[in-house]
Design a protein around this motif. Sequence first.
Motif, short mmCIF file in Angstrom:
data_model
loop_
_atom_site.label_atom_id
_atom_site.label_comp_id
_atom_site.label_asym_id
_atom_site.label_seq_id
_atom_site.Cartn_x
_atom_site.Cartn_y
_atom_site.Cartn_z
N THR A 74 -2.97 -1.79 -8.84
CA THR A 74 -4.08 -0.88 -8.60
C THR A 74 -5.26 -1.28 -9.48
O THR A 74 -5.13 -2.10 -10.39
CB THR A 74 -3.69 0.57 -8.90
N SER A 75 -6.39 -0.67 -9.21
CA SER A 75 -7.58 -0.94 -10.01
C SER A 75 -7.43 -0.44 -11.44
O SER A 75 -8.17 -0.84 -12.33
CB SER A 75 -8.81 -0.29 -9.36
N ASN A 76 -6.45 0.43 -11.67
CA ASN A 76 -6.19 0.95 -13.02
C ASN A 76 -5.14 0.13 -13.76
O ASN A 76 -4.58 0.57 -14.76
CB ASN A 76 -5.73 2.41 -12.94
N ASP A 127 4.36 5.30 -9.26
CA ASP A 127 3.81 5.28 -7.90
C ASP A 127 4.86 4.91 -6.86
O ASP A 127 4.96 5.52 -5.80
CB ASP A 127 2.64 4.29 -7.82
N ILE A 163 -2.32 5.76 0.04
CA ILE A 163 -3.68 5.46 0.49
C ILE A 163 -4.74 6.09 -0.42
O ILE A 163 -5.90 5.74 -0.36
CB ILE A 163 -3.91 5.92 1.94
N SER A 164 -4.31 7.05 -1.26
CA SER A 164 -5.27 7.65 -2.18
C SER A 164 -5.50 6.78 -3.41
O SER A 164 -6.44 7.01 -4.17
CB SER A 164 -4.79 9.05 -2.60
N LYS A 165 -4.63 5.79 -3.62
CA LYS A 165 -4.78 4.90 -4.76
C LYS A 165 -5.74 3.76 -4.42
O LYS A 165 -5.77 3.27 -3.28
CB LYS A 165 -3.41 4.29 -5.14
N ARG A 166 -6.50 3.32 -5.40
CA ARG A 166 -7.37 2.16 -5.22
C ARG A 166 -6.54 0.91 -5.54
O ARG A 166 -6.47 0.48 -6.69
CB ARG A 166 -8.59 2.27 -6.12
N VAL A 167 -5.92 0.38 -4.51
CA VAL A 167 -5.01 -0.75 -4.72
C VAL A 167 -5.72 -2.07 -4.44
O VAL A 167 -6.69 -2.13 -3.67
CB VAL A 167 -3.76 -0.64 -3.81
N VAL A 168 -5.23 -3.11 -5.08
CA VAL A 168 -5.71 -4.46 -4.80
C VAL A 168 -5.30 -4.84 -3.38
O VAL A 168 -4.14 -4.66 -2.99
CB VAL A 168 -5.12 -5.46 -5.82
N LYS A 169 -6.24 -5.35 -2.60
CA LYS A 169 -5.95 -5.66 -1.20
C LYS A 169 -5.82 -7.14 -0.91
O LYS A 169 -5.45 -7.53 0.19
CB LYS A 169 -7.05 -5.05 -0.31
N PHE A 187 0.86 -1.18 0.00
CA PHE A 187 0.00 0.00 0.00
C PHE A 187 0.89 1.23 0.00
O PHE A 187 1.25 1.75 1.06
CB PHE A 187 -0.92 0.00 1.22
#
Length: 409
Positions: free
Chosen positions: A311-313, A351, A248-254, A245
């Motif tokens: 990330t989701s992108n 990133d 925290i502003s990125k939509r990352v795969v968790k 991670f």
Amino acid sequence: MIERSQKAQIEKLIKHFPAVGIVGARQVGKTTLVKNLEPVLDKPCVYFDLESPRVMAQLKENPEWFLSQYQDKTVIIDEVQLMLELFPLLRSLIDENRVAGRFILLGSASPTFLANSAETLAGRIAYLELPPLQFSEIISSDIDLKKHWFRGGFPDALLAPDDDIWALWQENFIKTYITRDLVNLGLSLSPTLLYNLMLMLTGVHGSTLTYSDLANSLNVNVKIITQTLDVLEQAFLIRRLQPWFVNISKRVVKSPKLYYRDSGNLHYLSNVFDYDSLLRNKLIGHSWEGYVIEQICNALHSSIKPYFYRTSNQAEMDLVLVKGITPVVSIEIKLSSANSLTRGTTEALNDLKTEHNFVITTEGGNYFTRPEWKVCNLGEIMVNLADLGLLNKISELSTICRKTKLDHG
């Protein structure tokens, strides 16, 4: 005997700690390694295998009296996870006579499992994991990279006279784990369902885990799946590589990515019974990725932690090495000799902002394809990471470099 790279570290720990725990999967060579340490120890050794009914009966009857007889010796206890009630006694015996090298404990379960299941020996014990044989340990033998990648690193499997014997060893190894060892670690899933789960995991090797998909396929509760994967990880059969991670502003795969730790286990469970069949199998790319990641992870210094990034992108990096809270190395793993990088990899690097970045291909060359990217093979990346101070000491790095150029056909 193939010299293990952890031998010198174990010798050092034995000279400084009252107890040393050596953990790793069954059949990985723990007992052989420790028995070959006897000539360098300061005192005689006595060996007890808790899988022996006789030894187990002796220890259960009067363990304090039994172990107190050997205060002037190094006591080696094998498969210690079978008798976790020994830990409070070992703590008491150590405190009564606190000298280095009193106990060597061998276990087929992780230190976390041992610590959570028994009274802690904190401050009295140092743990070290012994993985299957790494390629850096077999370079002086006639085993090449193809053979090691296909067969994996369990000594008896790797050194089998032919692939048929290798397959028989794998069959017996997996059956033993399913029917006996994993039950001792608290597994509740039936042997049939566990085997089916292990087959299913070959399909997600190198992919992010969706626990609900596995649960639905087996018609069991998600909690059972997570508990089972915990046990498989504690038994050193799988690795769940966690996501990094970075922002925290990125939509990352968790969700973590799953890998079989030993490539030989993966290939056997995938019905791949020789190297040529591996070359034609659709899992070859993920197999190579997992193999490379395992070689690197097992050599990392304890201060360096491995992750992946996604990330989701679709920004993605196969392996990120982190020191403290700072990503220091980004690694992309390619099966082919092509070193082309995707847009997602470039975005991930923006990133992560790592200073050192590598593309691992089968051929390598140790050259910069761009100012920020260096192309290496498996041996060359080990040399580069060692130069950066990220690895435990590995001998004969130059030989590793020469022997890890892989023409995979």
